[in-house]
Design a protein around this motif. Structure first.
Motif, short mmCIF file in Angstrom:
data_model
loop_
_atom_site.label_atom_id
_atom_site.label_comp_id
_atom_site.label_asym_id
_atom_site.label_seq_id
_atom_site.Cartn_x
_atom_site.Cartn_y
_atom_site.Cartn_z
N LEU A 92 0.82 -1.21 0.00
CA LEU A 92 0.00 0.00 0.00
C LEU A 92 0.86 1.26 0.00
O LEU A 92 0.53 2.24 -0.68
N GLU A 93 1.94 1.27 0.75
CA GLU A 93 2.84 2.42 0.77
C GLU A 93 3.47 2.65 -0.60
O GLU A 93 3.62 3.79 -1.04
N PHE A 96 3.54 5.90 -5.73
CA PHE A 96 3.33 6.03 -7.18
C PHE A 96 2.14 6.94 -7.48
O PHE A 96 2.17 7.74 -8.42
N GLN A 97 1.10 6.83 -6.69
CA GLN A 97 -0.08 7.69 -6.90
C GLN A 97 0.26 9.15 -6.63
O GLN A 97 -0.17 10.04 -7.37
N ASP A 98 1.03 9.41 -5.58
CA ASP A 98 1.45 10.79 -5.30
C ASP A 98 2.27 11.36 -6.45
O ASP A 98 2.08 12.52 -6.85
N ASP A 99 3.16 10.54 -7.00
CA ASP A 99 3.97 11.00 -8.13
C ASP A 99 3.09 11.27 -9.35
O ASP A 99 3.27 12.29 -10.03
N THR A 100 2.15 10.41 -9.61
CA THR A 100 1.24 10.59 -10.75
C THR A 100 0.39 11.84 -10.58
O THR A 100 0.22 12.62 -11.53
N LEU A 112 0.38 15.04 -13.06
CA LEU A 112 -0.85 15.55 -13.66
C LEU A 112 -1.09 17.01 -13.29
O LEU A 112 -1.53 17.81 -14.12
N ASN A 113 -0.81 17.37 -12.05
CA ASN A 113 -0.99 18.74 -11.61
C ASN A 113 -0.07 19.68 -12.39
O ASN A 113 -0.49 20.77 -12.80
N ASP A 114 1.17 19.26 -12.61
CA ASP A 114 2.11 20.08 -13.39
C ASP A 114 1.59 20.30 -14.81
O ASP A 114 1.70 21.40 -15.36
N VAL A 115 1.02 19.27 -15.40
CA VAL A 115 0.47 19.38 -16.76
C VAL A 115 -0.71 20.35 -16.77
O VAL A 115 -0.83 21.20 -17.66
N VAL A 116 -1.58 20.25 -15.77
CA VAL A 116 -2.75 21.13 -15.71
C VAL A 116 -2.31 22.59 -15.54
O VAL A 116 -2.86 23.49 -16.18
N VAL A 117 -1.31 22.84 -14.71
CA VAL A 117 -0.81 24.20 -14.51
C VAL A 117 -0.26 24.76 -15.82
O VAL A 117 -0.54 25.91 -16.20
N GLU A 118 0.52 23.96 -16.55
CA GLU A 118 1.08 24.41 -17.83
C GLU A 118 -0.02 24.66 -18.85
O GLU A 118 0.02 25.65 -19.59
N GLN A 119 -1.01 23.80 -18.89
CA GLN A 119 -2.13 24.00 -19.81
C GLN A 119 -2.89 25.27 -19.47
O GLN A 119 -3.33 25.98 -20.38
N GLN A 120 -3.04 25.59 -18.21
CA GLN A 120 -3.73 26.82 -17.81
C GLN A 120 -2.95 28.04 -18.29
O GLN A 120 -3.54 29.01 -18.76
N ARG A 121 -1.63 27.97 -18.17
CA ARG A 121 -0.80 29.09 -18.68
C ARG A 121 -0.99 29.26 -20.18
O ARG A 121 -1.10 30.38 -20.68
N ILE A 122 -1.01 28.15 -20.89
CA ILE A 122 -1.20 28.20 -22.34
C ILE A 122 -2.57 28.77 -22.69
O ILE A 122 -2.70 29.61 -23.58
N ILE A 123 -3.60 28.34 -21.97
CA ILE A 123 -4.96 28.83 -22.22
C ILE A 123 -5.02 30.33 -21.99
O ILE A 123 -5.61 31.07 -22.79
N GLU A 124 -4.42 30.81 -20.91
CA GLU A 124 -4.44 32.25 -20.63
C GLU A 124 -3.72 33.03 -21.72
O GLU A 124 -4.19 34.09 -22.14
#
Length: 68
Positions: free
Chosen positions: A10-11, A16-20, A24-36
């Protein structure tokens, strides 16, 4: 399967889930910058198009060419 190996599994999954999630959060932040950025560019293009349209509209006050 004993309790210790289950907890270790479980640990490992949690790590692995925390890394994923972080990836994903990094990708969303970059996409938000691109959208703006795209929204700003689109606004600038819309203003430019309106300016060009108003310039063309004012050109309609001229008399038609003599060959008409």
């Amino acid at each position: 399967m004993d309790l210790e190996s289950r907890v270790a599994d479980l640990e490992t999954r949690l790590a692995f889930q925390d890394d994923t999630i972080q990836t994903l959060n990094d990708v969303v932040v970059e996409q938000q910058r691109i959208i703006e950025r795209v929204q700003l560019q689109l606004g600038a293009l819309a203003r430019r198009q309106e300016e060009m349209q108003s310039t063309l509209d004012t050109g309609g006050d001229e008399a038609p060419p003599p060959h008409y």
